[in-house]
Design an enzyme around this catalytic site. Structure first.
Site, PDB file in Angstrom:
ATOM      1  N   LEU A 129      86.804  37.292  -0.868  1.00 48.30           N
ATOM      2  CA  LEU A 129      85.517  37.874  -0.860  1.00 48.30           C
ATOM      3  C   LEU A 129      84.368  36.623  -0.648  1.00 48.30           C
ATOM      4  CD1 LEU A 129      83.825  40.342  -1.346  1.00 48.30           C
ATOM      5  CD2 LEU A 129      83.863  40.027  -3.458  1.00 48.30           C
ATOM      6  N   PRO A 132      81.227  30.107   1.621  1.00 46.31           N
ATOM      7  CA  PRO A 132      80.517  28.741   1.092  1.00 46.31           C
ATOM      8  C   PRO A 132      79.196  29.246   0.871  1.00 46.31           C
ATOM      9  CG  PRO A 132      81.944  28.212   3.093  1.00 46.31           C
ATOM     10  CD  PRO A 132      82.010  29.729   3.057  1.00 46.31           C
ATOM     11  N   SER A 136      78.612  35.207  -5.933  1.00 44.93           N
ATOM     12  CA  SER A 136      77.857  36.243  -6.731  1.00 44.93           C
ATOM     13  C   SER A 136      77.417  37.418  -5.870  1.00 44.93           C
ATOM     14  CB  SER A 136      76.980  35.837  -7.788  1.00 44.93           C
ATOM     15  OG  SER A 136      77.667  34.902  -8.472  1.00 44.93           O
ATOM     16  N   GLY A 246      91.009  43.456 -11.782  1.00 45.15           N
ATOM     17  CA  GLY A 246      90.818  41.910 -11.878  1.00 45.15           C
ATOM     18  C   GLY A 246      90.528  41.377 -13.168  1.00 45.15           C
ATOM     19  N   GLU A 371      85.948  36.007 -10.439  1.00 50.08           N
ATOM     20  CA  GLU A 371      85.912  37.247 -10.426  1.00 50.08           C
ATOM     21  C   GLU A 371      84.663  37.714 -11.132  1.00 50.08           C
ATOM     22  OE1 GLU A 371      89.539  39.409 -11.070  1.00 50.08           O
ATOM     23  OE2 GLU A 371      90.755  37.620 -10.145  1.00 50.08           O
ATOM     24  N   GLY A 372      83.613  37.170 -10.958  1.00 48.39           N
ATOM     25  CA  GLY A 372      82.258  37.354 -11.567  1.00 48.39           C
ATOM     26  C   GLY A 372      81.947  36.343 -12.611  1.00 48.39           C
ATOM     27  N   THR A 373      81.162  35.604 -12.731  1.00 43.11           N
ATOM     28  CA  THR A 373      80.540  34.798 -13.577  1.00 43.11           C
ATOM     29  C   THR A 373      80.110  35.449 -14.868  1.00 43.11           C
ATOM     30  OG1 THR A 373      78.382  34.854 -12.829  1.00 43.11           O
ATOM     31  CG2 THR A 373      79.667  32.966 -12.010  1.00 43.11           C
ATOM     32  N   GLU A 375      77.339  35.277 -16.242  1.00 44.13           N
ATOM     33  CA  GLU A 375      76.030  35.893 -15.880  1.00 44.13           C
ATOM     34  C   GLU A 375      76.263  37.300 -15.218  1.00 44.13           C
ATOM     35  OE1 GLU A 375      76.847  32.786 -15.311  1.00 44.13           O
ATOM     36  OE2 GLU A 375      75.480  31.647 -16.881  1.00 44.13           O
TER      37      GLU A 375
HETATM   38  C1  LIG Z   1      89.371  28.139  -8.701  1.00 43.94           C
HETATM   39  C2  LIG Z   1      88.722  29.300  -8.366  1.00 43.94           C
HETATM   40  C3  LIG Z   1      89.362  30.185  -7.689  1.00 43.94           C
HETATM   41  C4  LIG Z   1      88.583  31.258  -6.903  1.00 43.94           C
HETATM   42  N1  LIG Z   1      89.494  32.156  -6.309  1.00 43.94           N
HETATM   43  C5  LIG Z   1      88.833  33.208  -5.762  1.00 43.94           C
HETATM   44  C6  LIG Z   1      89.664  34.159  -4.854  1.00 43.94           C
HETATM   45  O1  LIG Z   1      90.939  34.116  -4.954  1.00 43.94           O
HETATM   46  N2  LIG Z   1      88.811  35.118  -4.173  1.00 43.94           N
HETATM   47  C7  LIG Z   1      87.531  35.087  -4.148  1.00 43.94           C
HETATM   48  O2  LIG Z   1      87.117  35.913  -3.112  1.00 43.94           O
HETATM   49  N3  LIG Z   1      86.621  33.988  -4.853  1.00 43.94           N
HETATM   50  C8  LIG Z   1      87.404  33.357  -5.677  1.00 43.94           C
HETATM   51  N4  LIG Z   1      86.604  32.258  -6.271  1.00 43.94           N
HETATM   52  C9  LIG Z   1      85.226  32.301  -6.067  1.00 43.94           C
HETATM   53  C10 LIG Z   1      84.629  32.617  -7.280  1.00 43.94           C
HETATM   54  O3  LIG Z   1      84.594  34.236  -7.532  1.00 43.94           O
HETATM   55  C11 LIG Z   1      82.987  32.522  -7.221  1.00 43.94           C
HETATM   56  O4  LIG Z   1      82.998  31.012  -7.502  1.00 43.94           O
HETATM   57  C12 LIG Z   1      82.254  33.086  -7.995  1.00 43.94           C
HETATM   58  O5  LIG Z   1      82.082  34.442  -8.079  1.00 43.94           O
HETATM   59  C13 LIG Z   1      80.674  32.604  -8.118  1.00 43.94           C
HETATM   60  O6  LIG Z   1      80.356  32.397  -6.899  1.00 43.94           O
HETATM   61  P1  LIG Z   1      79.579  30.950  -6.474  1.00 43.94           P
HETATM   62  O7  LIG Z   1      80.486  29.861  -6.949  1.00 43.94           O
HETATM   63  O8  LIG Z   1      78.857  31.103  -5.277  1.00 43.94           O
HETATM   64  O9  LIG Z   1      78.476  30.858  -7.352  1.00 43.94           O
HETATM   65  P2  LIG Z   1      77.003  31.504  -7.119  1.00 43.94           P
HETATM   66  O10 LIG Z   1      76.934  32.929  -6.717  1.00 43.94           O
HETATM   67  O11 LIG Z   1      76.152  30.565  -6.169  1.00 43.94           O
HETATM   68  O12 LIG Z   1      76.118  31.125  -8.706  1.00 43.94           O
HETATM   69  C14 LIG Z   1      75.968  29.958  -8.997  1.00 43.94           C
HETATM   70  C15 LIG Z   1      75.266  30.208 -10.576  1.00 43.94           C
HETATM   71  O13 LIG Z   1      74.091  31.275 -10.406  1.00 43.94           O
HETATM   72  C16 LIG Z   1      74.197  32.199 -11.315  1.00 43.94           C
HETATM   73  N5  LIG Z   1      73.764  33.432 -10.830  1.00 43.94           N
HETATM   74  C17 LIG Z   1      73.887  33.924  -9.683  1.00 43.94           C
HETATM   75  N6  LIG Z   1      73.615  35.242  -9.372  1.00 43.94           N
HETATM   76  C18 LIG Z   1      73.030  35.480 -10.698  1.00 43.94           C
HETATM   77  C19 LIG Z   1      72.155  36.529 -11.183  1.00 43.94           C
HETATM   78  N7  LIG Z   1      71.898  37.591 -10.570  1.00 43.94           N
HETATM   79  N8  LIG Z   1      71.630  36.458 -12.286  1.00 43.94           N
HETATM   80  C20 LIG Z   1      71.953  35.338 -13.201  1.00 43.94           C
HETATM   81  N9  LIG Z   1      72.556  34.430 -12.910  1.00 43.94           N
HETATM   82  C21 LIG Z   1      73.076  34.611 -11.367  1.00 43.94           C
HETATM   83  C22 LIG Z   1      75.940  32.386 -11.450  1.00 43.94           C
HETATM   84  O14 LIG Z   1      76.263  32.838 -12.493  1.00 43.94           O
HETATM   85  C23 LIG Z   1      76.210  30.798 -11.519  1.00 43.94           C
HETATM   86  O15 LIG Z   1      75.760  30.320 -12.833  1.00 43.94           O
HETATM   87  C24 LIG Z   1      87.252  31.391  -6.771  1.00 43.94           C
HETATM   88  C25 LIG Z   1      86.588  30.335  -7.682  1.00 43.94           C
HETATM   89  C26 LIG Z   1      87.072  29.156  -8.034  1.00 43.94           C
HETATM   90  C27 LIG Z   1      86.395  28.000  -8.638  1.00 43.94           C
END
Ligand SMILES: Cc1cc2nc3c(=O)[nH]c(=O)nc-3n(C[C@H](O)[C@H](O)[C@H](O)COP(=O)(O)OP(=O)(O)OC[C@H]3O[C@@H](n4cnc5c(N)ncnc54)[C@H](O)[C@@H]3O)c2cc1C
Length: 389
Positions: A129, A132, A136, A246, A371-373, A375
């Protein structure tokens, strides 16, 4: 503690828990540090997990799975993650993110062709999903799928794909109608030997280092219409439904990590001496252990409760989003709390690579992110409770 009085555990559950525990402790735990260090994908043990039925636990036997329920899944995943969280990630992605999506939204032909191969452990599945510039907020994804006759042509770059470099099939989310944002996303099942598909850079990681994670690239990759999962525009709905499942898995992974760190800490506190007594006799240490244990048991109850909600949903069709988010939020923060305390209890040895404690600490962090931070879990929970969108 197994919370047997509250949840409908059967002999079958005890059997799968024991089988997963035996395998995890005998075959995974001894190699975990080595694979963490090398970052190599543990193909051999993953193949054996497939043979044990651990890669498609909830998938009916007619589609190559073990035909068990969600309680069986969380018990087994907890045991595997307790030995090594990276194996837990691979197992969780395969079971929840690939198999659950196919089982729920796939056509009969898709289930026969793709689900059977992945649920039986013959091949590894993945889910893509994230991009770069889009995590979220999935509605901002840039990968495009344009219809051309009987095919869609995919172009774009997806990031952070767990098992991406080794997967045979990947459920990929792409925009078919960018102006509709989330409602313009469509899901596809991609065969990774398809022309126009390639594996991009490997993601260098803090923890779960043996789970292969990479970017994947699409350059004019032609994908037949029959590879579409669900209808056009249903991708976001599918992505979120799959994440509900998940998140229960990630909560179980977090619980496994926390338990491993807690048990090691308890043992260390019983043995290690300072100022003429066992460190476990200092209240500063014993209260830490009490807090660790309490949070672990609370997390366990939330996970079993979410697993039961998912089981009910198989009959009623009701969503279990709230239960899954609560379990994931609490269990992942528990894993961080417990592993942080575990490093402290072990003192200098907690910081040493001679013990697995620092690995538990590094591995725990991912459960608060993917799978969703945390936050995003708070956002989901507060929105569902308040009724506000
Ligand atoms: C080791 C690893 C494995 C992964 N595996 C997969 C996979 O198999 N498939 C896949 O699709 N993805 C995968 N991911 C991606 C992962 O799901 C994302 O990294 C995660 O969803 C957060 O997205 P982002 O990194 O773009 O952070 P961002 O969305 O840029 O967020 C950055 C910060 O801002 C905060 N934030 C964002 N929006 C809000 C809001 N509305 N309110 C408050 N705070 C907010 C976040 O909580 C975070 O602290 C993986 C990531 C890692 C590190």
């Amino acid at each position: 503690m197994t919370s047997n009085g509250l949840f409908p555990f059967t002999d079958e559950h005890e059997m799968i828990r024991q089988a997963a525990r035996d395998f995890a402790q005998n075959e995974i735990a001894p190699i975990a540090a080595e694979f963490d260090e090398s970052g190599e994908f543990p193909s051999h043990t993953i193949m054996k997990m497939g043979e044990l039925g651990l890669m498609g636990i909830e998938v009916p036997e007619e589609y190559g799975g073990a035909g068990m329920d969600t309680l069986a899944y969380v018990l087994a995943l907890e045991e595997i993650s307790k030995a090594d969280a990276a194996h837990g990630t691979i197992m969780s992605v395969n079971n929840s993110l690939f198999c659950y999506g196919l089982l729920r939204f796939g056509t009969e032909a898709q289930k026969q062709k793709y689900l059977r191969a992945v649920a039986s452990g013959k091949h590894v599945g993945a889910y893509s999903l994230t991009e770069p510039m889009s995590g979220s907020d999935a509605g901002t994804m840039r990968t495009r799928a344009v219809r051309d006759g009987d095919c869609y042509v995919l172009n774009g770059r997806k990031s952070w794909v767990s098992s991406g470099p080794v997967a045979k099939y990947i459920v990929v989310f792409s925009m078919t109608a960018p102006e509709k944002k989330q409602r313009g996303i469509t899901a596809f099942i991609i065969e990774t030997d398809r022309p126009g598909f390639s594996v991009g850079k490997k993601e260098p990681k803090l923890g779960i280092r043996a789970s292969a994670t990479s970017e994947i690239l699409f350059e004019d990759c032609r994908v037949p219409v029959e590879n579409r999962l669900g209808e056009e525009g249903e991708g976001f709905k599918i992505a979120m439904a799959v994440l509900d499942a998940g998140r229960i898995g990630i909560a179980s992974q977090a619980l496994g990590i926390a338990e491993a760190a807690y048990e090691a800490s308890l043992e260390y506190a019983r043995q290690r001496e300072a100022f003429g007594q066992k460190i476990g006799e200092f209240q500063g240490i014993s209260f830490k252990l009490a807090d660790m244990k309490t949070r672990i048991e609370a997390a366990r109850l939330l996970i079993y409760s979410a697993a039961m909600a998912k089981e009910r949903s198989k009959k009623t069709g009701e969503r279990f989003t709230l239960e899954a988010s609560i379990a994931k939020l609490f269990a992942s923060e528990t894993a961080m709390f417990v592993t942080h305390a575990a490093v402290q209890i072990h003192g200098g040895m907690g910081y040493s690579k001679e013990l697995p404690i620092e690995r538990y600490f590094r591995d725990a962090k991912i459960t608060e992110i993917y799978e969703g931070t945390s936050e995003i879990q708070r956002l989901v929970i507060s929105r569902m409770e308040s009724g506000l969108r």
